[in-house]
Design a protein around this motif. Sequence first.
Motif, PDB file in Angstrom:
ATOM      1  N   PRO A 277       0.834  -1.211   0.000  1.00 20.35           N
ATOM      2  CA  PRO A 277       0.000   0.000   0.000  1.00 20.35           C
ATOM      3  C   PRO A 277       0.862   1.253   0.000  1.00 20.35           C
ATOM      4  CG  PRO A 277       0.000  -1.030   2.162  1.00 20.35           C
ATOM      5  CD  PRO A 277       0.695  -1.987   1.242  1.00 20.35           C
ATOM      6  N   ARG A 278       0.310   2.328  -0.559  1.00 25.83           N
ATOM      7  CA  ARG A 278       1.064   3.583  -0.653  1.00 25.83           C
ATOM      8  C   ARG A 278       0.962   4.372   0.643  1.00 25.83           C
ATOM      9  NH1 ARG A 278      -1.476   6.741  -3.405  1.00 25.83           N
ATOM     10  NH2 ARG A 278      -3.350   5.542  -3.869  1.00 25.83           N
ATOM     11  N   ALA A 281      -2.100   7.092   2.061  1.00 25.05           N
ATOM     12  CA  ALA A 281      -3.265   6.853   1.210  1.00 25.05           C
ATOM     13  C   ALA A 281      -4.566   7.290   1.864  1.00 25.05           C
ATOM     14  CB  ALA A 281      -3.343   5.370   0.844  1.00 25.05           C
ATOM     15  N   ALA A 292      -5.037  -0.201   0.007  1.00 25.58           N
ATOM     16  CA  ALA A 292      -4.823  -1.227  -1.007  1.00 25.58           C
ATOM     17  C   ALA A 292      -5.769  -2.396  -0.805  1.00 25.58           C
ATOM     18  CB  ALA A 292      -3.374  -1.717  -0.933  1.00 25.58           C
TER      19      ALA A 292
END
Length: 615
Positions: A277-278, A281, A292
């Motif tokens: 995952p970023r 986010a 994500a």
Amino acid sequence: MNGRVIAGRYELSALLGQGGMGQVWIAYDRRLDRRVGVKLLRPDRLAGAPDAEELRHRFARECRVTAQVDHPGLVTVHDAGSDGDDLYLVMQYVEGADLADHLAEHDPYPWPWAVCVAAQLCAVLASVHAVPIVHRDLKPRNVMVKADGTVTVLDLGIASALDTDTTRLTHTGSPIGSPAYMAPEQAMGGTVGPYTDLYALGVLLHELLSGSVPFAGSTALGVLHRHLYEQPVPVRQLRPDVPAELEALVLRLLAKDPEHRPADAQEVYQALAPLLPRAGAGREDGTGAEAAGGLPLPVAPMDPTRPFLLPHAPWPGRAAQPAGAARPAVTAVPVPAAGPDGTPGEAYLLAPPASTPPAPAPLAAAQAASAAPGPVPPGAAPPPPAPGVPVPVPVVPGAAPYPAAATPATGTDPRTPAPAGAPGGPDAPVAVDVAAAVDEVKRLLDHGRITRAVDILGGILPAAAARHGEHSPVVRTLRKQYAATLMDDGQYRRALPELRLLAEEFARDPGPHAARQALQFRFEAAQCLEALGEAAAALEEYRTLLPHFEAAPDDAVRPLEIRRSIGHLLLALGERGAAQETLARLLYDAERVHGAHHAFPAEVRRTLEWLARVR
């Protein structure tokens, strides 16, 4: 209350669990008034165990090596040593749940969580493999998930401390480790390396994604047989929502041949990186933002995506409490458990916090080992300096040491001062006193302070080379001591270039004694390659050296040791037929040299019997 006090300091309180070679206790540190976990090891349960003093020496060395690994994903070891017939490890209190329980509470386990757990484990493995250390027993019970979503690896160094050339198998005749997570080369009693941990990581990742290990069975032998001969079921056949690239990575990690697995933990992390995952986010404010895989942002404890979505963010539950306020604790209740292969194990049930929070207990204290420095008694060596702090080197009283590059190269006896007016004489700055440093190293080694001795030897070598010459007898003697001490400290990566340099120098010298010394250093370099997991390179070097040692009339044991290493390396490389042939011939010769009941042929015989069982 048990009442037993370990090393006059750690009071055993409650038994959390026990396995084939030890027990895990909750304990209290009387000196610092804190809860700790204590693992007591019972080396007498190993087949072919060496004498007690040798085992304690090896245990202490593994503890020192483990203590040198600095990574937030590794549990902190406070102390280690021996108490009576037991070896003990004292570990930090770890708050959270082990990964096996975490998986059981989340079915199915979100695949982004599995990716985040595996990525964090890759970071830990990259650090320990660089030392090098091979965990040998990576599994969910040895991984803790903490409230902030970070993971901590336990039991580092224990298996390697107990896995010697003569103790590769337990008293039951099976390899040391957990069968459900054991790589094929480990199952056959072969040489292990970083590639062995990567296979275990593949098993763990398969389990997180599918809910079960790839190879299960009612007996340990049946499980190991499946590791050797069966192919795993691709996880997308069990769970179609798993990304294809993640399935491909799991299959690569589970390759039977170590050469077909990823090269290292860094390569595995790079394969996982696009699936992580970023950062940033979303927010942890309950707005329902998603991260994500369509998962809600991590607002609950023990969400493995949190370290990637909100790196270094404070844990809100902890930050919101006033100073000094008690916070609910997750407690562990030990219960009997069985592993995937039916063998007894240790499990912990998570109990919800009560209205009045109970005192927290360590979860799964089966953790790795090393001695943390305490008060230094009179006459003992000081503790090693922190990373980055210059190592003090003994100097002539009243003088300051030269920088290494500027040290005058005069004189041959380090105890003999240079004449007045000469470089390094009374009218000039005085160079490092190599002799005083060597005396200090000897004292440190006598006290078991090997890591400190390594630091001093490494610090004086450049100065000695500048003063006496790179190829002088003084420097050669120091380099030999430095390489031997590095080997004894388990620092094989640093020892390897020193041993190769020594082998080259002695090979240039005339005479049979120098030639024999060169062979010995090449042999030790091959041992380093084997310990570093470079199986193919170690095998080639051993095969090159074997005829030379077999031609020596005064040492019948060394060729046997080399042949044993060749057999284990062949097993590690998947050449089982060649390995069995090598070990069968070795057994005949070993019994002729040592006798049938010696530990050496007994270990070879057990390996051959085990290979016949897993056929």
